[in-house]
Design an enzyme around this catalytic site. Structure first.
Site, short mmCIF file in Angstrom:
data_model
loop_
_atom_site.label_atom_id
_atom_site.label_comp_id
_atom_site.label_asym_id
_atom_site.label_seq_id
_atom_site.Cartn_x
_atom_site.Cartn_y
_atom_site.Cartn_z
N CYS A 2 0.84 -1.19 0.00
CA CYS A 2 0.00 0.00 0.00
C CYS A 2 0.89 1.25 0.00
O CYS A 2 2.06 1.21 0.30
CB CYS A 2 -0.92 0.05 1.21
SG CYS A 2 -2.05 -1.32 1.39
N ARG A 27 5.31 -0.32 -4.68
CA ARG A 27 5.06 -0.97 -3.40
C ARG A 27 4.08 -2.14 -3.51
O ARG A 27 3.98 -2.97 -2.61
CB ARG A 27 4.52 0.06 -2.39
CG ARG A 27 5.53 1.11 -2.01
CD ARG A 27 4.91 2.17 -1.14
NE ARG A 27 4.52 1.66 0.16
CZ ARG A 27 5.29 1.69 1.25
NH1 ARG A 27 6.50 2.19 1.17
NH2 ARG A 27 4.87 1.22 2.39
N TRP A 75 -3.54 -2.48 -1.27
CA TRP A 75 -3.18 -3.90 -1.44
C TRP A 75 -4.14 -4.67 -0.56
O TRP A 75 -4.05 -4.61 0.66
CB TRP A 75 -1.72 -4.10 -1.02
CG TRP A 75 -1.12 -5.41 -1.43
CD1 TRP A 75 -0.56 -5.71 -2.63
CD2 TRP A 75 -0.95 -6.57 -0.61
NE1 TRP A 75 -0.06 -6.99 -2.62
CE2 TRP A 75 -0.29 -7.56 -1.39
CE3 TRP A 75 -1.29 -6.90 0.70
CZ2 TRP A 75 0.03 -8.81 -0.91
CZ3 TRP A 75 -0.98 -8.16 1.18
CH2 TRP A 75 -0.33 -9.10 0.39
N ASN A 101 -2.78 2.59 5.97
CA ASN A 101 -1.97 1.39 5.79
C ASN A 101 -1.95 0.65 7.11
O ASN A 101 -1.82 1.27 8.17
CB ASN A 101 -0.52 1.75 5.42
CG ASN A 101 -0.40 2.27 4.01
OD1 ASN A 101 -1.34 2.19 3.22
ND2 ASN A 101 0.75 2.82 3.68
N GLY A 102 -2.02 -0.67 7.06
CA GLY A 102 -1.96 -1.45 8.29
C GLY A 102 -3.20 -2.31 8.46
O GLY A 102 -3.99 -2.50 7.51
N GLU A 485 18.27 -17.45 -3.78
CA GLU A 485 17.95 -16.10 -4.27
C GLU A 485 17.59 -16.14 -5.75
O GLU A 485 16.66 -15.45 -6.20
CB GLU A 485 19.14 -15.17 -4.02
CG GLU A 485 19.13 -13.84 -4.77
CD GLU A 485 18.02 -12.89 -4.36
OE1 GLU A 485 17.93 -11.81 -4.97
OE2 GLU A 485 17.24 -13.21 -3.43
N LYS A 489 13.94 -15.00 -7.25
CA LYS A 489 13.77 -13.93 -8.23
C LYS A 489 12.91 -14.36 -9.42
O LYS A 489 12.04 -13.62 -9.87
CB LYS A 489 15.14 -13.43 -8.73
CG LYS A 489 15.82 -12.49 -7.78
CD LYS A 489 15.03 -11.18 -7.62
CE LYS A 489 15.49 -10.41 -6.43
NZ LYS A 489 15.14 -11.00 -5.12
N GLU A 492 9.36 -14.55 -8.39
CA GLU A 492 8.76 -13.24 -8.17
C GLU A 492 8.35 -12.56 -9.46
O GLU A 492 7.24 -12.02 -9.56
CB GLU A 492 9.75 -12.33 -7.44
CG GLU A 492 9.93 -12.62 -5.97
CD GLU A 492 10.92 -11.65 -5.34
OE1 GLU A 492 10.58 -11.04 -4.31
OE2 GLU A 492 12.04 -11.51 -5.87
N HIS A 508 18.72 -36.72 -2.30
CA HIS A 508 17.91 -37.16 -1.17
C HIS A 508 16.42 -36.88 -1.41
O HIS A 508 15.70 -36.50 -0.50
CB HIS A 508 18.38 -36.48 0.11
CG HIS A 508 19.76 -36.86 0.52
ND1 HIS A 508 20.07 -38.11 1.02
CD2 HIS A 508 20.94 -36.17 0.46
CE1 HIS A 508 21.37 -38.17 1.27
NE2 HIS A 508 21.92 -37.02 0.94
N LYS A 607 6.43 -4.09 -2.17
CA LYS A 607 7.84 -3.79 -1.94
C LYS A 607 8.18 -3.82 -0.47
O LYS A 607 9.16 -4.42 -0.06
CB LYS A 607 8.17 -2.41 -2.53
CG LYS A 607 9.63 -1.98 -2.36
CD LYS A 607 10.56 -2.88 -3.13
CE LYS A 607 12.00 -2.38 -3.05
NZ LYS A 607 12.92 -3.33 -3.69
#
Length: 612
Positions: A2, A27, A75, A101-102, A485, A489, A492, A508, A607
């Protein structure tokens, strides 16, 4: 996660709010809206989807005397993605408008009480409760907006960064913060308040950071910061030393590729003035005052989320091998629920680009309650983690706009190398080893540029592999976190299923998935585990799997095994992650572009994650 912005000044508010929302798009959001007020009227507009759709609706309002306003990119958390659930939210009389926000944790019980008191709700959100609480306080007590906000907040349990405006008093904004960032920009005859510095930079670099439990009243005559109990707080503005050009794409197609290209400079900026090669030491001014405690360290606890967590995992290998310090790296979201054991002379390190990550903050507060030394690695100056920790290290890489972190990741890894030298020299690391690591670390940005100069090779490989929907990313020792990482990526930004694995774990269980349609990206530099990695490649090839290898320059052996090879320069084993990650960042970017994905704003992602 948000974004909110408020403006009060002499200019038309709508263009400023829309422009501010555009700078906050990175964001993550699914809808957007604004409310503006003038001396005799007000306007609310909302839209589902991109800010550009809201901008189209706003085009009909030109020079209408709206000099005060608030705006939001949502969001979704409570309620579906609809215009009714989009912020701003209003009270019954349509006078009070807020953006938030929150999460309001007790909104259901508050809503039930308000409904019994004849308040009418139009959305499914938790936020709308706040507008009605403010309305009720003003009606019951005959008080002004700022005092009504105080009373409302005392009933709320949860997190918030919010801004409220009353159409009956267009020369005032009231904002409040609790675990969700707010920054006030102080311009010439104007004020801008936002959840992020990005919308503020165009107008001013003089800012005031609002802290948890604080309320700020903004009028054309100035501003006043106070506690929820109305005690005045005096705080000197700070100068925000960020270059506004870093928040622009320039000639790049996306922020992500721009920020990948900035990775060498990110490392340079994080290292600048912090290495004494002659003494083999790291000079970390942000840790001044904590040297004695750091010298006595028995164990380091690292807490972080996402990419920052993986930077911490690289640091775990560095610190244990070269500084001789046991390290425990945790997902911050698990720390306070796992009841971690902190002993005397343990140190806690929080890593967060934004310095506002909710889970990382919660883990930090858990450590503070146990009275151990707390450190932070953050990029945003003045952020909550930077204020709440006992000492810390700033990254100094400027704004990172793309949701997928790239340049801040390499910065965090470089800082972990600095921390390794710093702690190691206070323990048993020799001056000779300190000098060796320091001198090699200073060469890394130039080697990174050499890797970036071969981006077109990665682009060609990405085109070949872009049709695949499954990947293994495999590494060992220092490059195991890099495999994680790389997999993160591509998940994402390209929405591809990818799994990061330690090379030795493949046999394994996961090797059962290997076939010609499940390629493996293998990080295989010529390091202490090189032969083991080659054995892993042999196992994959024996089962018909394709292999794309990241290898050291001059390695002719690996070309006989792998289907595709990309070469990186030779460096110290502990520093190879700073080189091996670049082709993986590039690969994720180019695969995402080839698949037509929205690279800078991936679906469902934010973000800065400021809620649990």
């Amino acid at each position: 996660m948000c974004g909110i912005i408020g403006y009060l000044g002499k200019e038309e508010a709508i263009p400023i709010l829309i422009d501010g929302l555009k700078t906050l798009e990175y964001r993550g959001y699914d809808s957007a809206g604004f409310a503006v007020v003038g001396k005799s009227n007000f306007v609310i507009e909302k839209s589902v989807g991109k800010v550009a759709l809201l901008e189209e609706k706003a085009a009909k309002f030109k020079k209408n005397g709206f000099n005060t306003g608030i705006a939001h990119t949502r969001w979704a958390t409570h309620g579906k993605v609809t215009e009714l659930n989009t912020h701003p939210h209003s009270d019954c009389s349509n006078n009070i408008h807020i953006v938030h926000n929150g999460i309001i944790e007790n909104y259901k019980e508050l809503k039930e009480k308000l409904i019994k008191d004849n308040h009418k709700f139009v959305s499914e959100t938790d936020t709308e409760v706040v507008a009605h609480l403010i309305e009720k306080a003003m009606k019951d007590g005959g008080i002004q907006l700022e005092d009504a906000v105080r009373l409302a907040l005392k009933e709320i349990r949860g997190t918030y960064g919010l801004i409220a405006v009353d159409t009956r008093n267009p020369d005032k904004l009231i904002a409040a913060r609790n675990f969700s960032p707010l920054i006030l920009g102080i311009g010439k005859n104007e004020f801008i308040i936002a959840s992020d510095a990005a919308p503020i930079l165009k107008f001013t670099k003089d800012v005031v950071y609002i802290q948890d439990g604080e309320i700020i009243e903004i009028t054309s005559g100035g501003y006043r910061i106070s506690t929820i109990d109305n005690d005045t707080i005096n705080r000197t503005p700070q100068y925000l030393d960020w270059d506004t050009s870093t928040a622009q794409k320039d000639t790049f197609s996306h922020f992500m590729i721009k920020e990948i290209s900035e990775e060498p400079d990110a490392v340079r900026n994080s290292l600048r003035g912090r290495l004494s090669v002659e003494d083999g030491e790291a000079v970390l001014g942000g840790l001044k005052g904590a040297e004695k405690n750091i010298g006595r360290i028995k164990r380091l606890h690292i807490a972080a989320c996402g990419t920052a967590y993986l930077a911490g995992k690289v640091g775990e290998y560095m610190l244990e091998e070269y500084a001789g310090v046991p390290v425990k790296v945790d997902f911050a979201s698990e720390v306070r629920y796992r009841k971690p054991i902190f002993n005397e002379n343990d140190i806690f390190l929080a890593i967060s680009q934004s310095g506002e990550t909710a889970d990382t903050l919660a883990s930090l507060y858990e450590a503070k309650e146990k009275n151990i030394l707390t450190l932070g690695i953050v990029n945003v100056v003045g952020s909550t983690i930077s204020r709440e920790t006992d000492a810390g290290i700033y990254q100094h890489v400027g704004p990172e706009i793309s949701v997928a972190s790239t340049k801040t990741f390499v910065s965090q890894v470089a800082i972990m190398a600095l921390l390794t030298i710093y702690i190691g020299r206070k323990k048993d690391m020799s001056m000779v080893m300190g000098r060796r690591i320091s001198s090699e670390l200073l060469k890394i940005p130039e080697l990174m540029e050499k890797v970036l100069s071969q981006a077109q090779i990665i682009k060609k490989f990405a085109k070949v592999y872009s049709s695949y929907d499954n990947f293994f990313y495999i590494g060992r020792k220092y490059n195991y976190p890099i495999a994680l990482e790389g997999a993160l990526k591509i998940k994402e930004v390209a929405y591809v299923h990818a799994e990061g694995y330690a090379s030795g774990e493949l046999k394994h269980g996961p090797i059962a998935l290997i076939d010609k349609g499940f390629p493996s990206i293998v990080i295989a530099p010529q390091d202490s585990v090189y032969e083991k990695t080659l054995s892993g490649i042999e196992e994959i090839k024996a089962r018909g799997g394709k292999v794309f290898a990241i290898a050291t320059e001059g390695d002719g052996e690996i070309a006989k095994l792998a289907d595709s090879v990309f070469y990186i320069p030779k460096t110290l084993e502990m520093l190879t992650p700073l080189l091996s990650i670049i082709p993986l960042h590039l690969f994720a970017y180019y695969v995402a572009v080839a698949r037509g994905c929205d690279v800078d704003k991936p679906r469902n992602l934010a973000k800065s994650v400021t809620v649990e």
